[in-house]
Design an enzyme around this catalytic site. Structure first.
Site, mmCIF file in Angstrom:
data_model
loop_
_atom_site.group_PDB
_atom_site.id
_atom_site.type_symbol
_atom_site.label_atom_id
_atom_site.label_comp_id
_atom_site.label_asym_id
_atom_site.label_seq_id
_atom_site.Cartn_x
_atom_site.Cartn_y
_atom_site.Cartn_z
ATOM 1 N N THR A 1 -0.267 0.898 -6.740
ATOM 2 C CA THR A 1 0.928 1.599 -7.206
ATOM 3 C C THR A 1 1.641 0.799 -8.294
ATOM 4 O O THR A 1 2.281 1.378 -9.173
ATOM 5 C CB THR A 1 1.918 1.795 -6.032
ATOM 6 O OG1 THR A 1 1.231 2.397 -4.950
ATOM 7 C CG2 THR A 1 3.108 2.626 -6.439
ATOM 8 N N TYR B 1 -7.919 -6.210 1.031
ATOM 9 C CA TYR B 1 -7.699 -4.805 0.674
ATOM 10 C C TYR B 1 -9.037 -4.089 0.598
ATOM 11 O O TYR B 1 -9.970 -4.563 -0.045
ATOM 12 C CB TYR B 1 -7.022 -4.791 -0.695
ATOM 13 C CG TYR B 1 -6.772 -3.428 -1.297
ATOM 14 C CD1 TYR B 1 -5.578 -2.753 -1.055
ATOM 15 C CD2 TYR B 1 -7.704 -2.828 -2.123
ATOM 16 C CE1 TYR B 1 -5.327 -1.515 -1.627
ATOM 17 C CE2 TYR B 1 -7.463 -1.587 -2.690
ATOM 18 C CZ TYR B 1 -6.270 -0.934 -2.446
ATOM 19 O OH TYR B 1 -6.028 0.284 -3.008
ATOM 20 N N LYS C 1 -5.455 -4.291 4.663
ATOM 21 C CA LYS C 1 -4.895 -2.988 4.329
ATOM 22 C C LYS C 1 -6.027 -2.091 3.904
ATOM 23 O O LYS C 1 -6.835 -2.446 3.035
ATOM 24 C CB LYS C 1 -3.883 -3.113 3.195
ATOM 25 C CG LYS C 1 -3.856 -1.847 2.395
ATOM 26 C CD LYS C 1 -2.673 -1.471 1.666
ATOM 27 C CE LYS C 1 -3.051 -0.185 0.903
ATOM 28 N NZ LYS C 1 -1.963 0.344 0.118
#
Lengths: 296, 296, 296, 296
Positions: free
Chosen positions: B50, B138, B166
């Site tokens: 993001t 990630y 994550k």
């Protein structure tokens, strides 16, 4: 300075030699450049996918372009790769490579999030505007997250600087669709995923690809046979050359080229970690492919 | 300096405010950081997807980490994103973000060519070694070309610094597979592609995601309800929040967050071109989603 | 005859027992049906993917539905699978299964060429019209070439006979999107690719899946714990059950279920060739998963 | 009865004419068969993908083979499609088509669950054993869930009855890999996704594809030019023909062929629902493509 106004033939994607510290090995790159020109290639394309552009920062990319431009010394056109996620970065690279002396630009879009057609078009248009020289647009549905659609290619082909397209898909029919739609405005180059002979048959200009780094003489011979329309001889040579393309499709592209160059006496180091160098069994496949075509 | 030893709860992926020239807007980023801490978030994750890490060069990434670390001032842990194609670059980023004061590292592998499991493992191990602090690995099969397989995750979970994961896939079951295999060694965070409530139910620690930038208070409330085991209330709130996740899945993630922040009075500029800002119809979807949860 | 008006709980996808000649082994199917009802399942779904519908011709499919309907004898609802490439065939199957006594229909679209949304909608509407009974629509982006989009699901949910949806993707968030869009008109069932507990948490009715053939008692227990809101106990059981789902995701679904049933004394033969039965190492994985949950 | 021992040239995938009730329109199919033979095609392939095999039950498939065999009356070889999920069904189809008088078999594997290489090999071997006639194996990574890998193709090429391969991918290079690996044991045919001229150049025998149903004369002309080595004329014709292939790639294959045949006066009905017939704008594209090559 050579001109990229009439690109054609064999334009190898240069491997990027690096030393153990990950720095560009300028001496090795000069030696490779000299060797390929001696073998008769028609141009040089540093910073393509084979050249590991995605693994090099700006400083290293600059070193690559400088070294190749100096070593080529105007004997053949140098088409330098521009690859970025942002338009601003692409413009900056384009201007810098041109200042250094690149004759043309190979433009690659690195999308992280998918980009719509109008964004893709604006990116390549910005590079073409900044280049003030012939641009080759690069399309690869396998490695690029946002690719050039046929309508975008058609629109881009009307930009005076967008003159060539290199397609790295395996879909040869798509090249014929491009040729039909752009009616002479866009020259088409094959990648190692295509059969060169087939691309030449349908009207291609040549190929820009990694494997011709390790088979420059044979690649040039194939090109000349194609131009002469000697299709039977073309296919005899093409069938043998194809094993090389297959090896590159199976292995990490940079690792395969660097293994081949090392076998030929041009040590360019290993691909940058975490990419792995080829293992012994893989090197044996590359060796066999090179021996078959007399490139070793 | 806060600690990343006990990460949990709502850790927004920060948008990266940029000005018209593409430079990091430090004032806007400070204001956003202050606002999110006031709303009760449990940590901050600059330079996630993001945060457009893929569109920022090293200098701009450094500006982002500096600004967030300074503005957070140790009130909540700052988990800075490291994303690179080469192991050497990842190590350099990790060391620099730690020097600046990041409490933990979110480690992302950007592969251009596919990487084998041993290469993936070596990359994350190198980051963890360099971090000397807790690392979140990630995994995103949708945006990453080489992903973390379950066996690699299991092996990495034995590194003392690799503490969290994550997952940005849509496959919630995979998180349960990770939890079962890592037996308490790895804490799991959801992305916006998961239903937060479901991840909390199966034993997740919280979520690291873009949407909580625009719904920090509601996200914290959801987390607290989950921790209290008030599952009926959880689902009432979760159902309304989900429309926000849906909007982010449909649109460009950075564009959607920046549109939402602008509606809330935190102008962070537009996503970097050739990414497009949201159009009016898309903004209306984001607005409706925010109004539904009282975030506007 | 039971009713499919209030489907919920554990509705196993029945394996289809076959003999060495490839004929339906009616005796084994009766025995399996009896066993599952004794273990407390809430319904039975013959001719799902686990039931190898794609490998059975019309005559064999008819034998399956007849046998299960007779053996169930109205004690639990029988939801028979309809799967076809043409609308006409789907209607014919639907009518025949209903004549035989199926209480409800599980509707699957087998597309060879991609079908547009209006075609998908017309297919499921035709089945629902013909069924004169509750229909469960089946969505699986992994195995179906044309899938049910959210707008089509929303429109179909307004058909009075379309009452349930079973989703076989791994994307649990999509189920919440369906629930939000269909506002109580469509009940949602999980497949083995979802965490059952998560689907129950967000408002699901239960699960229709192959693994409950070999873990019927544990599946019913999990359902009851979910209904009681005993989420801690739910998760303790769910974590152990998940290894079973993982095994089914790794192996051929029908082969895994048939291997498990054989270990439990319900020999249903092997999957139809060229599908392969599980090898010894794979059987050991299934055995371990079953032993862990006390199903062996 | 003709022989399939020497297949070559243009072998159209026949559309399957159906009436409003979905029954095979034998009169239309006879008329189409007669027409194509008059136009000079070298063989006929009923029940290929264009022939909607996936939408026809056994009774209708039998009607198709009977009608084409009778109408062809031994003038050209008839290669009938066998497509099944089970080996047993494939053997039964093969034997029945041969009894009816098919000269050769086009063998297609319809996998629902993925099949391992040994299962794929056993399926095609069983068909070849049952055929007692030349078999063409079909590979299509786009529509088949389990595809023929190069090692399996190499092994199958040693079966005395497995003589040809038709590839429906877009990857022309794969055909050269097949030719190199099978060293004369396997003749290769192109599909409409390949440039015919390119496949002929690399040593292909011809093409089996839907579009030659609507352009039989032009297809034969192209074949003859290829055989004569008149590559310049080949490419002039090929460029015009390619628009037809593009139309078939964009639209539903059966719908596009049936639209084209209707424009030419051979009404074969519409594709079986829920497949849609082409809309007006799509028909206009097909019409333009046919007019360009003088096929209308």
């Amino acid at each position: 300075m050579a001109s990229a106004d009439n690109l054609h033939g064999v334009i190898p994607y240069l491997a990027t030699p690096v030393d153990a510290a990950g720095e560009v090995d300028r001496a090795a790159l000069r030696r490779l450049t000299e060797h390929l020109i001696e073998q008769g290639v028609h141009g040089l394309a540093p910073l393509g996918s084979t050249g590991e552009f995605a693994y090099l920062d700006h400083r290293r990319r600059e070193a690559v372009v400088e070294t190749v431009v100096e070593a080529a010394a105007g004997r053949v056109p140098v088409i330098a790769g521009v690859a970025a996620t942002t338009t601003a970065d692409a413009i900056a690279q384009t201007k810098r490579w041109r200042e250094i002396g690149a004759d043309g630009i190979l433009a690659i879009l690195e999308a992280y999030f998918p980009i719509r057609d109008d964004g893709v078009e604006s990116y390549f248009t910005a590079v073409a505007d900044a280049a003030e020289a012939p641009v080759t647009i690069y399309t690869n549905p396998n490695f690029q997250r946002s690719d050039l659609s046929l309508p975008v290619i058609e629109r881009l082909s009307r930009h005076p600087n967008i003159r060539y397209l290199k397609d790295a898909s395996t879909n040869t029919g798509r090249l014929l669709s491009v040729l039909n739609r752009t009616e002479g405005r866009l020259g088409v180059f094959a990648a190692s995923s295509h059969i060169t002979a087939a691309v030449m048959l349908i009207g291609g200009l040549g190929w820009m690809a990694g494997p011709s780094c390790v088979a420059p003489r044979q690649s040039v011979r194939l090109y000349e046979l194609c131009k002469a329309g000697a299709w039977d001889e073309v296919m005899t040579l093409q069938r043998d050359l194809w094993a090389l393309n297959e090896a590159f499709a199976r292995f990490n592209l940079a690792a395969a080229i660097k293994a081949g160059l090392r076998l030929q006496g041009f040590d360019c180091g290993d691909p940058l970690p975490p990419q792995a160098a080829l293992g012994d069994a893989e090197i044996a496949v590359v060796r066999a492919a090179l021996e078959k075509i007399g490139a070793l």
